[in-house]
Design an enzyme around this catalytic site. Structure first.
Site, PDB file in Angstrom:
ATOM      1  N   GLU A 129       0.818  -1.210   0.000  1.00 15.07           N
ATOM      2  CA  GLU A 129       0.000   0.000   0.000  1.00 15.07           C
ATOM      3  C   GLU A 129       0.859   1.271   0.000  1.00 15.07           C
ATOM      4  OE1 GLU A 129      -2.225  -0.580   3.545  1.00 15.07           O
ATOM      5  OE2 GLU A 129      -3.424  -2.215   2.735  1.00 15.07           O
ATOM      6  N   PRO A 130       1.598   1.531  -1.066  1.00 17.90           N
ATOM      7  CA  PRO A 130       2.369   2.784  -1.114  1.00 17.90           C
ATOM      8  C   PRO A 130       1.458   3.981  -1.305  1.00 17.90           C
ATOM      9  CG  PRO A 130       2.484   1.670  -3.218  1.00 17.90           C
ATOM     10  CD  PRO A 130       1.740   0.744  -2.295  1.00 17.90           C
ATOM     11  N   GLY A 131       1.693   5.029  -0.572  1.00 21.79           N
ATOM     12  CA  GLY A 131       0.979   6.290  -0.756  1.00 21.79           C
ATOM     13  C   GLY A 131       1.974   7.408  -0.925  1.00 21.79           C
ATOM     14  N   ARG A 132       2.647   7.744   0.195  1.00 20.00           N
ATOM     15  CA  ARG A 132       3.694   8.760   0.170  1.00 20.00           C
ATOM     16  C   ARG A 132       4.751   8.444  -0.889  1.00 20.00           C
ATOM     17  NH1 ARG A 132       5.823  11.054   5.065  1.00 20.00           N
ATOM     18  NH2 ARG A 132       4.888   9.285   6.128  1.00 20.00           N
ATOM     19  N   ARG A 166       2.898  19.139   8.898  1.00 19.76           N
ATOM     20  CA  ARG A 166       3.781  18.032   9.244  1.00 19.76           C
ATOM     21  C   ARG A 166       4.990  18.463  10.070  1.00 19.76           C
ATOM     22  NH1 ARG A 166       6.517  15.583   6.124  1.00 19.76           N
ATOM     23  NH2 ARG A 166       6.454  13.516   7.106  1.00 19.76           N
ATOM     24  N   TYR A 183       5.288  16.383  13.349  1.00 14.93           N
ATOM     25  CA  TYR A 183       6.299  15.328  13.319  1.00 14.93           C
ATOM     26  C   TYR A 183       7.728  15.837  13.348  1.00 14.93           C
ATOM     27  CZ  TYR A 183       2.176  13.021  11.272  1.00 14.93           C
ATOM     28  OH  TYR A 183       0.907  12.571  11.006  1.00 14.93           O
ATOM     29  N   CYS A 242      -0.976  32.783  13.566  1.00 14.02           N
ATOM     30  CA  CYS A 242      -0.697  33.298  14.912  1.00 14.02           C
ATOM     31  C   CYS A 242      -0.284  32.169  15.846  1.00 14.02           C
ATOM     32  CB  CYS A 242      -1.919  34.041  15.443  1.00 14.02           C
ATOM     33  SG  CYS A 242      -2.284  35.538  14.531  1.00 14.02           S
ATOM     34  N   GLU A 243       0.823  31.536  15.544  1.00 17.26           N
ATOM     35  CA  GLU A 243       1.388  30.443  16.338  1.00 17.26           C
ATOM     36  C   GLU A 243       2.909  30.495  16.198  1.00 17.26           C
ATOM     37  OE1 GLU A 243       0.063  28.131  18.291  1.00 17.26           O
ATOM     38  OE2 GLU A 243      -2.059  28.535  17.883  1.00 17.26           O
ATOM     39  N   TYR A 302       0.221  14.113   2.318  1.00 13.75           N
ATOM     40  CA  TYR A 302      -0.310  14.548   3.618  1.00 13.75           C
ATOM     41  C   TYR A 302      -0.433  16.052   3.787  1.00 13.75           C
ATOM     42  CZ  TYR A 302       0.400   9.667   4.569  1.00 13.75           C
ATOM     43  OH  TYR A 302       0.361   8.301   4.474  1.00 13.75           O
TER      44      TYR A 302
END
Length: 464
Positions: A321-324, A361, A365, A392-393, A422
């Site tokens: 199941e490759p996605g990335r 991300r 992460y 504002c972070e 993602y």
């Protein structure tokens, strides 16, 4: 300042803190082919092109920020995975990485199946014409309505994740008068060498039925007992994401095959399929060294064949199941620089017109990325930068540490590579910022496949 305007000479590069950062690259105009999509290159004037189209034109036509997707790169990666595994295995593209109707059509044309994990992803797949038989339905807490819709549509497999879900799928299948093919997701107790939030096969997490304590075996028993509504295809294991070392797959396959041997011995059933999931890594920076699909396929086949021979089992049909690994390198995010703020002795903060709403991300992460000035060339000295967004972070960081030319100025275009996976899928409207479009480019043509949100879109949902 316009995009074409910039200081005539280089500013002094930042003084670097000792002992923490790598040396700056010798050529800031160079593009690492591991990181960028296949058709990305620079024109003589330094402007980045993709599929023969310059980012200057893309910015003028579609605005910034924007996700720019190299369609030919995506298709080539699909073909590479399909050819690597051959006709006696199945490749399911993991739609959670990024899904749109155009992507579904490309998948169909390139011969890949599709893995979805929500009712919305299922709806997109069906709306774009993906045959239901080529769809796998994942998720740790599928609703009764989602399950019924999947069974009614005739999805090729549902990956069941709990005892309750086994009962829900069986009930829906009986009500509809069908036998629904399923796989049991097994938690094998392998911790992939990745971030703790994307490691999914150790026992202390929400996915699957654990091998430990016989939980997975009991799940299989329950599926077999519901044979009037369920057809057990096999077992499924997924050990994490952004993985470069296949050793974890070897341990996972060994434990899953041993479980299949136990199923044969205790229930007299030989399971025909094994799904080893996805999670293969891509190059976000020059230091990443991803494996090629052909090498992955050979290694996984060898592992399964060896373990089956040891267990005295026929080799089951393999699924991955490759996605990335497919969509990730195929896209980059195009931004316009808004402010350039030097902090003497530390770094320069480069603020762009997007941020954590289009790429969460880095905040989630601590992800690393490659970034480049793409609207011109520069011979200026490299300066250490932190690319940040407009939210504002203080944690609104797109690229934590990178080098860009010291003459970088407001109005310049920069691009962050390998944002196909993602980023758009996890995008938000934080601060009511509008989500960017996805623009597909191929053979000199560009077209929007997911349009930019508008203020009207936001207000339409706000019923007052």
């Amino acid at each position: 300042m316009s995009r074409s305007a910039h200081p005539a000479g280089p500013r002094h590069a930042d003084v670097l803190p000792e002992g923490h950062y790598s040396a700056p690259p010798t050529d800031l105009n160079a593009l690492d082919p591991k990181v960028w999509a296949r058709t990305v290159e620079r024109r003589a004037d330094g402007v980045l092109t993709v599929g023969g189209v310059g980012v200057d034109r893309l910015a003028d036509t579609h605005g910034t920020p924007a996700y720019i997707l190299d369609e030919s790169d995506f298709r080539a990666r699909c073909r590479a995975w399909r050819q690597a595994f051959g006709d006696d295995a199945d490749v399911f593209y993991a739609g959670k990485a990024f899904l749109s109707r155009a992507v579904v059509r490309w998948l169909r044309e390139e011969g890949l199946n599709l893995d979805v994990c929500s009712g919305g992803e299922l709806a997109t797949a069906l709306a774009a014409g993906m045959p239901a038989s080529a769809i796998a339905f994942h998720g740790n807490n599928k609703s009764a309505a989602e399950i019924r819709r999947a069974v009614e549509a005739g999805v090729g497999r549902i990956v069941v994740d709990s005892y309750e879900e086994i009962d829900r799928v069986a009930a829906a299948a009986r009500e509809l008068g069908v036998r629904q093919p399923v796989l049991v997701r097994v938690t094998v107790g392998v911790e992939a060498h990745t971030h703790e939030f994307i490691a999914t096969a150790h026992e202390d997490q929400k996915f699957g039925l654990a091998l430990a304590g016989g939980t997975a075996l009991e799940g299989i028993r329950r599926v077999l007992a519901a044979e009037d509504g369920l057809e057990l295809l096999g077992v499924h294991s997924h050990i994490g994401s952004q993985i470069f070392d296949l050793a974890g797959f070897e341990v996972s396959a060994r434990r899953v095959v041993q479980l299949m041997g136990t199923v044969r011995d205790e229930f007299g059933v030989t399971l025909p399929e094994i799904d080893l999931g996805g999670g293969l890594g891509i190059a976000y920076t020059a230091g990443d060294d991803p494996l090629e699909p052909a090498d992955i396929a050979k290694t996984l086949r060898d592992i399964v064949e060896r373990e089956c021979a040891a267990a005295g089992l026929a080799v089951p049909r393999l699924s991955v199941e490759p996605g990335r690994a497919i969509i990730g390198p195929s896209a980059f995010t195009l931004y316009e620089v808004g402010t350039v703020k030097p902090l003497e002795g530390l770094r320069t903060y480069v603020s762009v017109d997007g941020g954590m709403s289009d790429n969460i991300r880095t905040a989630l992460y601590d992800a690393e990325y490659s970034v480049a000035l793409v609207s011109r060339t520069s011979e200026a000295l490299p300066m250490l930068v932190r690319v940040v967004g407009k939210h504002c972070e203080s944690g609104d960081i797109v690229v934590r540490d990178a080098y860009l030319p010291a003459d970088l100025a407001p109005g310049d275009l920069i691009a962050v590579a390998a944002t196909g996976a993602y980023c758009r899928s996890m995008a938000s409207n934080y601060n009511h910022v509008l989500r960017p479009p996805v623009v597909a480019v191929t053979e000199g043509e560009d077209r929007v496949i997911v349009r930019r949100e508008t203020e009207e879109d936001l207000l339409r949902l706000d019923v007052g």
